[in-house]
Enzyme design. Structure first.
Site, PDB file in Angstrom:
ATOM      1  N   ASP A 133       0.893  -1.109   0.143  1.00  0.00           N
ATOM      2  CA  ASP A 133      -0.058  -0.236  -0.009  1.00  0.00           C
ATOM      3  C   ASP A 133       1.008   1.305   0.106  1.00  0.00           C
ATOM      4  O   ASP A 133       0.443   2.569  -0.037  1.00  0.00           O
ATOM      5  CB  ASP A 133      -1.047   0.070   1.108  1.00  0.00           C
ATOM      6  CG  ASP A 133      -0.363  -0.243   2.342  1.00  0.00           C
ATOM      7  OD1 ASP A 133       0.942  -0.175   2.676  1.00  0.00           O
ATOM      8  OD2 ASP A 133      -1.061  -0.139   3.609  1.00  0.00           O
ATOM      9  N   SER A 134       2.317   0.961  -0.042  1.00  0.00           N
ATOM     10  CA  SER A 134       3.149   2.039  -0.158  1.00  0.00           C
ATOM     11  C   SER A 134       2.850   2.776  -1.659  1.00  0.00           C
ATOM     12  O   SER A 134       3.277   3.615  -2.026  1.00  0.00           O
ATOM     13  CB  SER A 134       4.679   1.789  -0.009  1.00  0.00           C
ATOM     14  OG  SER A 134       4.786   0.518  -0.998  1.00  0.00           O
TER      15      SER A 134
ATOM     16  N   ASP B 238      -0.934  -6.220  -0.397  1.00  0.00           N
ATOM     17  CA  ASP B 238      -1.491  -5.406   0.871  1.00  0.00           C
ATOM     18  C   ASP B 238      -3.054  -5.260   0.747  1.00  0.00           C
ATOM     19  O   ASP B 238      -3.622  -4.741  -0.259  1.00  0.00           O
ATOM     20  CB  ASP B 238      -0.939  -4.021   1.023  1.00  0.00           C
ATOM     21  CG  ASP B 238       0.295  -4.004   1.949  1.00  0.00           C
ATOM     22  OD1 ASP B 238       0.553  -5.034   2.869  1.00  0.00           O
ATOM     23  OD2 ASP B 238       1.348  -3.064   1.766  1.00  0.00           O
TER      24      ASP B 238
ATOM     25  N   LYS C 228      -1.491  -9.376   2.729  1.00  0.00           N
ATOM     26  CA  LYS C 228      -0.778  -8.841   3.737  1.00  0.00           C
ATOM     27  C   LYS C 228      -1.465  -7.777   4.584  1.00  0.00           C
ATOM     28  O   LYS C 228      -2.270  -7.193   3.977  1.00  0.00           O
ATOM     29  CB  LYS C 228       0.645  -8.396   3.251  1.00  0.00           C
ATOM     30  CG  LYS C 228       1.674  -7.881   4.554  1.00  0.00           C
ATOM     31  CD  LYS C 228       2.717  -7.372   4.264  1.00  0.00           C
ATOM     32  CE  LYS C 228       3.159  -5.955   3.555  1.00  0.00           C
ATOM     33  NZ  LYS C 228       2.504  -5.017   4.413  1.00  0.00           N
TER      34      LYS C 228
ATOM     35  N   GLU D  38      -1.589  -5.610   8.218  1.00  0.00           N
ATOM     36  CA  GLU D  38      -0.881  -5.075   9.642  1.00  0.00           C
ATOM     37  C   GLU D  38      -1.387  -5.345  10.905  1.00  0.00           C
ATOM     38  O   GLU D  38      -2.827  -5.290  11.179  1.00  0.00           O
ATOM     39  CB  GLU D  38      -0.571  -3.480   9.492  1.00  0.00           C
ATOM     40  CG  GLU D  38       0.119  -3.263   8.026  1.00  0.00           C
ATOM     41  CD  GLU D  38       0.450  -1.728   8.053  1.00  0.00           C
ATOM     42  OE1 GLU D  38       0.036  -0.872   8.688  1.00  0.00           O
ATOM     43  OE2 GLU D  38       0.731  -1.352   6.870  1.00  0.00           O
TER      44      GLU D  38
ATOM     45  N   GLU E 224       8.939  -4.674  10.449  1.00  0.00           N
ATOM     46  CA  GLU E 224       9.686  -3.253   9.864  1.00  0.00           C
ATOM     47  C   GLU E 224      10.202  -2.421  11.064  1.00  0.00           C
ATOM     48  O   GLU E 224       9.459  -2.233  12.118  1.00  0.00           O
ATOM     49  CB  GLU E 224       8.405  -2.536   9.177  1.00  0.00           C
ATOM     50  CG  GLU E 224       8.764  -1.159   8.846  1.00  0.00           C
ATOM     51  CD  GLU E 224       7.776  -0.619   7.796  1.00  0.00           C
ATOM     52  OE1 GLU E 224       6.851  -1.275   7.368  1.00  0.00           O
ATOM     53  OE2 GLU E 224       8.076   0.666   7.266  1.00  0.00           O
TER      54      GLU E 224
HETATM   55  O1  KIV Z   1       3.635  -1.303   1.580  1.00  0.00           O
HETATM   56  C1  KIV Z   1       4.670  -1.601   1.603  1.00  0.00           C
HETATM   57  O2  KIV Z   1       5.559  -1.327   0.721  1.00  0.00           O
HETATM   58  C2  KIV Z   1       5.168  -2.548   2.632  1.00  0.00           C
HETATM   59  C3  KIV Z   1       6.814  -2.723   2.778  1.00  0.00           C
HETATM   60  C4  KIV Z   1       7.230  -1.605   3.193  1.00  0.00           C
HETATM   61  C5  KIV Z   1       6.919  -3.809   3.711  1.00  0.00           C
HETATM   62  O3  KIV Z   1       4.286  -2.773   3.238  1.00  0.00           O
END
Ligand code: KIV
Length: 274
Positions: free
Chosen positions: A54-55, A93, A123, A125, A192
């Site tokens: 989600d980056s 994510d 994924k 969190e 992280e």
């Molecule tokens: O969203 C992302 O890119 C991440 C990584 C930094 C692990 O969760």
């Protein structure tokens, strides 16, 4: 075609092959990608796991945090990445508020990511608070990667991007959370920005692999955001980041040269037209 010239078909990594890498002591490589072209390069370079993080909200859309990106937008990024890969396991994510409200909502979001985007795993969190949602998703046959330590979706709760779990109490909570994520059925967990000593303890305690970002060399694998490691983003330089290229400079020079050639009439030349 002779046996020598025929290259062996490349098989797709699965959550099982990823766990087997830990068992065999083989380090796991993971990188983010958000679109077809970048995913194809990452896949062909041999990376084990592609994370559609989600980056994307930061590096693709320019948001200050990862919070605004939506499930529909993550599905769009993920389906593009899946089309660009043959070998890597694609993990997507689940964005902020797509799994935190109810367990059923979490399963719906994970289900859409698998059905509509073709992701191979999701994924999400958090620790003990999301463990019941993880169990529900895994029970439906969807593999889940956990994410502990600095969890960017909670940035407004933390108030800072500094290293997490530096105090004993937070480190113990994190170690226990990791155990709960494994028990809930996660096949791997991202750690992280935590001290390497804490990451080493988690890695030693779990049968599933840990994938670190700013979590030291004792993790079973490493992940970086591709824009950061390629040097596309000059403004972000945390200690954990190794830049493997300076694409910002390379691209700027190429674009400036093109601009100059258009202005002077040097492009296109006679060979570049019909
Ligand atoms: O969203 C992302 O890119 C991440 C990584 C930094 C692990 O969760």
């Amino acid at each position: 075609m002779s046996a020598q010239t025929k290259s062996a078909p490349k098989t797709r990594n699965t959550t099982r092959t990823i766990v087997e890498m830990k068992d065999a002591g083989e380090k796991i490589s993971m990188l983010t990608a958000y679109d077809f072209s970048m995913a194809r390069i990452v896949d062909q370079a041999g990376i084990d796991i592609i994370l559609v993080g989600d980056s994307a909200g930061n590096v693709m859309a320019g948001h200050e945090t990862t919070l605004p990106i939506t499930l529909d937008q993550m599905i769009y990024h993920t389906e593009s990445v899946v089309r660009g890969t043959e070998h890597a396991l694609v993990v997507a994510d689940l964005p902020f508020m797509s799994y935190q409200v109810t367990e059923t909502g979490a399963l719906d979001s994970a289900g859409r990511m698998m059905k509509e985007a073709g992701a191979h795993a999701v994924k999400l969190e958090g620790g003990r608070t999301v463990a019941p949602a993880i169990k529900k998703i895994v029970d439906a046959g969807i593999p889940v990667m956990g994410h502990l330590g600095l969890t960017p979706q909670s940035i407004y709760k933390f108030g800072t991007y500094k290293v997490r779990a530096t105090e004993d109490i937070e480190a113990e909570t994190l170690i226990e959370d990791a155990r709960m994520l494994e028990e809930a059925g996660c096949f791997a967990v991202v750690l992280e920005k935590i001290p390497s000593s804490v990451a080493a303890k988690v890695t030693g305690n779990l049968a599933i692999p840990t994938i670190g970002i700013g979590a030291g060399d004792q993790c079973d694998g490493q992940v970086l955001v591709i824009h950061d490691m390629l040097g596309l983003n000059k403004d972000f330089s945390p200690r954990f980041l190794r830049r493997y290229a300076d694409l910002h400079t390379e691209m700027t020079n190429a674009i400036r040269n093109y601009h100059k050639d258009v202005k002077t009439g040097a492009f296109p030349n006679k060979d570049e037209q019909y």
